[in-house]
Motif scaffolding. Structure first.
Motif, PDB file in Angstrom:
ATOM      1  N   THR A  86       1.660   3.140  -3.130  1.00  0.00           N
ATOM      2  CA  THR A  86       0.684   4.015  -3.788  1.00  0.00           C
ATOM      3  C   THR A  86       0.971   5.472  -3.442  1.00  0.00           C
ATOM      4  O   THR A  86       0.620   6.374  -4.206  1.00  0.00           O
ATOM      5  N   LYS A  98       7.592   1.857  -8.437  1.00  0.00           N
ATOM      6  CA  LYS A  98       7.217   0.722  -9.277  1.00  0.00           C
ATOM      7  C   LYS A  98       8.507   0.090  -9.796  1.00  0.00           C
ATOM      8  O   LYS A  98       8.985   0.419 -10.879  1.00  0.00           O
ATOM      9  N   HIS A 155       0.820  -1.215   0.000  1.00  0.00           N
ATOM     10  CA  HIS A 155       0.000   0.000   0.000  1.00  0.00           C
ATOM     11  C   HIS A 155       0.853   1.263   0.000  1.00  0.00           C
ATOM     12  O   HIS A 155       0.517   2.247  -0.678  1.00  0.00           O
ATOM     13  N   ASP A 174      -1.520  -2.417  -9.718  1.00  0.00           N
ATOM     14  CA  ASP A 174      -0.356  -1.759  -9.144  1.00  0.00           C
ATOM     15  C   ASP A 174      -0.348  -1.819  -7.627  1.00  0.00           C
ATOM     16  O   ASP A 174       0.685  -1.655  -7.006  1.00  0.00           O
ATOM     17  N   GLU A 175      -1.497  -2.022  -7.015  1.00  0.00           N
ATOM     18  CA  GLU A 175      -1.534  -2.119  -5.570  1.00  0.00           C
ATOM     19  C   GLU A 175      -1.489  -3.554  -5.102  1.00  0.00           C
ATOM     20  O   GLU A 175      -1.441  -3.823  -3.914  1.00  0.00           O
ATOM     21  N   LYS A 234      -6.172  -1.772 -10.044  1.00  0.00           N
ATOM     22  CA  LYS A 234      -5.743  -2.410  -8.800  1.00  0.00           C
ATOM     23  C   LYS A 234      -4.469  -3.215  -8.931  1.00  0.00           C
ATOM     24  O   LYS A 234      -3.880  -3.601  -7.942  1.00  0.00           O
ATOM     25  N   SER A 271       4.276  -2.055  -8.767  1.00  0.00           N
ATOM     26  CA  SER A 271       4.825  -1.832  -7.431  1.00  0.00           C
ATOM     27  C   SER A 271       5.040  -3.129  -6.667  1.00  0.00           C
ATOM     28  O   SER A 271       5.625  -3.124  -5.592  1.00  0.00           O
TER      29      SER A 271
END
Length: 433
Positions: A247, A252, A244, A424-425, A422, A264
């Protein structure tokens, strides 16, 4: 076998003998000029000096790893040959070195002679205690030369460096998947055996790893002990918090070799790469349908079992996914958390807001904003017409109905958008609404 010239105790490796010699209070005329440590023999001093110089003349012909002492190389080679000459007479487990066997035997005896002087936690060996103490001191002495990330253990650093090199030396015999460490391979092999020895005493759900069971318990207790210092959002595990935090930082560091899209989290990259390869490793044993993600398979199986584990506290209506329940609750609360930046119209889902943003009226207004020459131009818009957003009205009419079990592999606009947002998280798309 090597013998101590003082007490005649025997050792298999020279390094063990050298450690043993330090217990004898005999004359040690050979002194290291760098650290002033003394030794009983000149050859022992020569080997010690390599600690300061970094010289490692003994190289492994399998992996080219180098060592400062020949006996260390001999022990290392057993990793490649698989030779484990030391057996436990209690459980018949075998080990590479006699020292590892001695430490193992403490499991049967319950012996933990090394205790932390801060929290009194005890350990089977000194090295584990040394690593544990770094929790209290915050010390991370091992740093990556590429990204400067620091670690408490050298093994963690070695595994981390493989992320940069792409090296995965441990391969699965069943599916040929490769891993950075032997431990990761061992955990992966459980997927093939289907073994799940760790069971939740509340709901009887079983897991292949103790760590997964521990995280699962927090679903029942609703405990989220890890909080983000930036936005105060709480998480069940430290790993979720770490993902988290990216973000906020925008980090990344995991990049696709094919399209150079960056992520990430390593797991997000792994899932993304299946778009290029077409790989769908998770198959349904009921209908043989294949999926690219395990959680998509779990959700799909509920179409066969009829399971609906998520129920509304207000009306007791049940759903197959957490995301469906979250959407449904908004029919009771009237919440519409997503707003159009141009006309301020509100929506219950991001997909409906995106559909609204693609209407001709909205796009025309957006173009007017870009071309406006005066501040007053931005306030000359009329409200968006309901006729331009028929899909939004349809959502209001059908939301109370139980949504169809979502095929998570479908290429619908809504699911594609959710996945892209989502990924990337590292968060499952089913949880995003």
């Amino acid at each position: 076998m090597l013998s101590c010239y003082i007490c005649r105790k025997k050792f298999s490796f020279k390094s063990d003998l050298l450690i043993h010699l330090e217990i004898h209070e005999e004359d040690k005329p050979f002194k290291c000029e760098l650290c002033e440590k003394t030794f009983s023999e000149d050859c022992i001093l020569t080997e010690h000096i390599r600690i300061h110089t970094g010289e490692k003349p003994f190289k492994c012909n399998f992996c080219k790893q180098a060592f400062s002492d020949r006996s260390d190389l001999t022990k290392h080679k057993r990793i490649h040959t698989g030779e484990k000459p030391y057996f436990c007479d209690t459980c018949e487990t075998s080990f590479y070195t006699n020292r590892d066997l001695k430490i193992h035997k403490r499991i049967h005896k319950g012996e933990k002679p090394y205790a932390c002087n801060i929290c009194e936690k005890a350990f089977k060996n000194q090295s584990n205690l040394n690593v544990h103490k770094r929790i209290h001191t915050g010390e991370k002495p091992y740093s990556c030369d590429i990204c400067r990330k620091s670690f408490t253990q050298v093994g963690q650093l070695i595994r981390h460096e493989m992320i940069h090199t792409g090296e995965k030396p441990y391969s699965c015999d069943s599916c040929e998947k490769s891993f950075h460490s032997k431990g990761e391979l061992a955990l992966h092999n459980i997927n093939h055996t289907g073994e799940k020895p760790f069971k939740c005493y509340t709901c009887n759900k079983a897991f292949s790893q103790q760590s997964n069971l521990t995280v699962h318990y927090s679903i029942h207790t609703n405990k989220k002990p890890y909080s983000c210092n930036t936005c105060k959002k709480a998480f069940r595990t430290n790993g979720e918090l770490t993902v988290h935090m990216r973000t906020h930082t925008g980090e990344k560091s995991f990049k696709c070799d094919i399209c150079e899209k960056a992520f990430s989290h390593q797991s997000s990259l792994t899932v993304h790469e299946r778009i290029h390869t077409g790989q769908k490793p998770y198959s349904c044993d009921a209908c043989e349908k294949h999926f690219s993600r395990q959680n998509h398979l779990i959700i799909h199986k509920r179409t066969h079992t009829g399971e609906k584990p998520y129920s509304c506290d207000t009306c007791k209506k049940a759903f197959t996914q957490q995301g469906q329940l979250t959407l449904h609750k908004r029919t009771h609360t009237g919440e519409k958390p997503y707003s159009c930046v141009l006309c301020q119209k509100s929506f219950k889902t991001t997909s409906n807001m995106i559909t609204h943003n693609k209407t001709a009226r909205h796009l025309k207004k957006l173009e007017s904003t870009k071309n406006a020459d005066s501040p007053s131009a931005s306030t000359s818009f009329v409200d968006c017409s309901e006729s331009d957003v028929k899909l939004e009205i349809k959502e209001e009419e059908t939301l109370d109905e139980d949504p169809l079990s979502i095929n998570m592999e479908a290429e619908s606009v809504e699911e594609t958008i959710k996945q892209e947002i989502k990924e990337d998280e590292g968060i499952d798309s089913e949880e995003f609404v």
